[in-house]
Design an enzyme around this catalytic site. Sequence first.
Site, short mmCIF file in Angstrom:
data_model
loop_
_atom_site.label_atom_id
_atom_site.label_comp_id
_atom_site.label_asym_id
_atom_site.label_seq_id
_atom_site.Cartn_x
_atom_site.Cartn_y
_atom_site.Cartn_z
CB SER A 679 1.97 10.55 -1.63
OG SER A 679 1.87 11.79 -1.02
CG ASP A 770 -5.73 11.46 0.11
OD1 ASP A 770 -5.21 12.11 1.26
OD2 ASP A 770 -5.08 11.11 -0.72
CG HIS A 802 -2.04 10.46 1.44
ND1 HIS A 802 -2.25 10.82 0.03
CD2 HIS A 802 -0.92 10.49 1.75
CE1 HIS A 802 -1.25 11.29 -0.51
NE2 HIS A 802 -0.21 10.97 0.40
#
Length: 827
Positions: A679, A770, A802
Site C-alpha cells: 500500500s 482491490d 487490498h
Amino acid sequence: MVAICSGIHCYYSSLAAAASLFLSISSACARAPTGGSFLRCSISRVSLGSIAMDDAHACEAATDKGLPSGIDASMVDEYASQSKLLQEFVKIPNIGKAWIFSSKNENTSRAMVSIGQSDLLANKKRNFLLNSHISKSAAKSVNFQWSPFPIEMSGVSAIVPSPSGEKLLLVRNAEDDSPTKLEIWGPCQLENEIHIPKYVHGSLYADAWFEGISWNQEETFIAYVAEEPPQPKPEFNDSGYKKECSSQKDCKSWKGQGDWEDNWGETYSKKRIPALFVANISSGEVRTVKGISRSLSVGQVVWSPSSSYSLVFVAWSDDNGFQETPRKLGIVYCYNRPCALYAAPDPFKEEADKPSTDSKADTTAMVKLTADVSSAFFPRFSPDGKFLVFISAKSAVDSGAHNATNSMHKVDWPADGKLEGSLSVADVVPIVMSPQDGCFPGIYCSGLLRFPWLSDGRTMVLSSVWGSREVILSVNVASGEVSRVSPLDSDYSWKVLALDNNNILAVSSSLITQPQMYYGSESSQTDKSFQWDWQEISSPFPKPSDKVSSLLADHKFSLLKIPISNPSDKLPDGAKLPFEAIFVSCKDSTSSPTVVVLHGGPHSVYPSSYSKSLAFLYAQGYNLLVVNYRGSLGFGEEALQSLPGNIGSQDVNDVLTALDFVTKRGLIDASRVAVVGGSHGGFLTTHLIGQAPETFVAAAARNPVCNLSLMVGTTDIPEWCFLEMYGKEGKNCFTESPSAETLAQFYEKSPISHISKVKTPTLFLLGAKDLRVPVSNGLQYARTMKERGLETKIIVFPEDNHGLDKPQADYESFLNIGVWFKKYMSK
C-alpha cells in the site's frame, strides 16, 4: 454461577457433539495427551504438508509437465525449500479474543480463549475455543488448567458470551439465501436456535468496525447490527415489466438490477447497509429498531442503563463527498469518517409501553448524543451507569488524515434516563501533540474490551501504541490520569485480552518471540500509580519445531532512535523529534543481507510484535530494518501531521536516513539491501528504487500506490490523494473531477515520475479485487518496467482485495518474496 465442570466445559462438550467435531479426528489425535498435541494433530491433516511435493516428486513433475508458470528453473530447489519452511510458520496458531468469568469463590474463575489457524487447502482461517479453570493462591500465584481439547467453531461468524458467562451466542451467517442462525447455548445444551430469513435481515456484521452484538444485563435480549433486507428490484417476464413484484422465485421471470447504491468500499462492496435489530432469545422474535434513516450506517451497539433509551450506538453519515454531498467513501482503516453516538429505544420495550404512552411523545425518537464532536465511537458505560465513555478520532476527521492520535471523552448519563438532546462532553484524555522523550504520546486505540473496567468502576484498561511498541494502559476516567500497565522496561509488544476483576490476562511477543500469555496483578502503589507483577502462564499451544525455534534464537532485535536529518525550521517541535526503526539482526549482521520493511497507511505503525511473515523473511538469514517513519502512529500528533503534503519526500528521506544510520554504525552490508512494502509502503518502495536507484538490489511491492493521477479516479478513498498531496488544505479542495493541473501534480508526486531511473529487479503482488489501490496502479508501473527491459515479476490474485490476507494469497506472496530476494541477494 455454574461450576467449571458443569458449565462452560460441559456445554462445550454438547456443542462438540452437535457439530460432530470428533468425526474429523484421527485415532492418533484422539490419543493425544494434551490440548496442544490435539491442536497440532487436528490441523496437520489440512496443512500444505499434504500437498507439498518432496524433492523426488518435484523433479518428476518438472520433467513430465515442465515448470509451473513464472518459476525460474535455477530456483526450483529454493522454491521447494522455502515453501516447506514457510509452512512451519503458517501452521503455528495465533491468539484471538479471550473472556474471563468470575465465580462465587474469589480465588477461582473461568476463561475462554479463541485461537486461529490458517487452513491453506480450504483457503480460510479456522477458529477454535479453549477453556480453562483459573485458580489463585494467597501468594498471588495463578494456575491455568486448560481443557484437554480445543473445540472447533466451524461455520461460526461470531462468538459472544453473555455477561455472566452462563450463556453463549454463536452466530452463523449464511453464504447463500439460507437464513442467518443465532444459537443460544446454555450449560450442557442448546437452549434456542433462531432462524432469521433474508427478508428480515441479511448477515450479521462481525467485522471490527460495524460489529455490534450486545447482551442486555438480564441476558434476555440481544441487540446487533446486520445487513438490512434486500431492497425491491424491478421484475421482468416475457411480457415486459411486472408491476406487481413478488419475493417468490418464478422461472418465467427475472429480477433486474435497479438503481446502483453506494457502498463503504474495500471489504464492504457486497454488503448492504448496516441496520440495528433486537432479538428476544426466548421467543426467537426479531424486531427492527425503527426511526433510523437509511442515510446512517450503524454499528457498535451497547445497552444503556436507561429504561426509555435502552440502546446506544455509533452511526456514520453518507455525507462524505465534496461539500458534504451524499457519498460513501471507503471506511476500513479510515478513522476520518465523521460519526456520532445516538440513543434509541428498545423496540420490545417501546411496544410494551405503547398503551400507557402518548403516541406523540418524543421518548421514542432517536437522539443524537454527541452533536458537538465530529467523531465518537467505542461507547462504554461505567459499571454504575453514571457516565458514558467513548473514543474520538476528531483529529483525523478535522484534518482529513485517515488515522491520527485519538482522544477519550465522557458524558454524564442522566439518572432519570431522560434525554432531551445532545449531552455535554468532557475531555478525559486529550490529544498529545508533542510528547517529551519517553513520555506518553497519546491514545491510539483500535478496540476496547466489552467490559474494560477494574473493580473501582473508574479505571479502564486498554491497548494502545507507544512508539514502536504496543502497550497496555490504564486510564482513570475521573481524574484523566494515564498509566502504563505493561512493563516499562520492555521493548516487547503487549495487548490486553481480558480482565479478571483487578487482574489482567495479556499476550506479549516480539519480532523474534512468539506470543505468550501473561497474568498481571497489582503489586504496589508508588507516586499515585500502581506497579504490576506479570506471571507467564502455562501455554496450551504446541511448541514450534526445533528448526523454527533455532531460527528465532539466532536473531536479536533492538529499537533504534533515528535523528532527523536537516530538520526544517518550519517543522513543529514534535516533527523534529527522532523517529524509530526496529532492527532485527543475525548473529553476524555485517555479512548478512538486509531487508528494509515499510508499513502502509501511511498513518499506521509496524509494532515490535511477532509477525509470521517477517519471521519467515529473517529466517532466510536476513537482517530486517523496520522503519516507522514520521507520520506513523505512536509518536504524537505533530509528527504524524508533518507527513501530509510531504509524501514522496519526507517519508522517503526518513527511510534513507534510517538506512544510513545502520550503515554508518557498521551494522549491515550496504551492498546487499532489499526493500518490501505494501500500500503506502509499496508507494515508498517504488519511490525508493526510483529516487535511490543504486541502493537496493531487489524490491517487492504489495498492492502499491504507483500513480496518484490514476488512483484518484478509481480508488474508494479519492480524498486520500488530495490530503496526502496537499496536506490539510487537501480536505477542502477534494473533488471527483480534478483539473488537468491537479492531475499533473499528482503524477509528479508519484513513483511513476521517477521510473526512468529505476534499475532494481522488482516483484509485484496484486489483488484483482482491490478497491483501495486498484490493480491498474501496480500493473501500469510493472508494465512500464517491462517495457524498459527491467527484471519484473507480476503475480495477480484474482479473488483477493487490498490486504492479500486470504491464507493462500498470503502464503504465496511471502514465498515469492523470499525466493525473489534470495535470487538477487545471494553472493
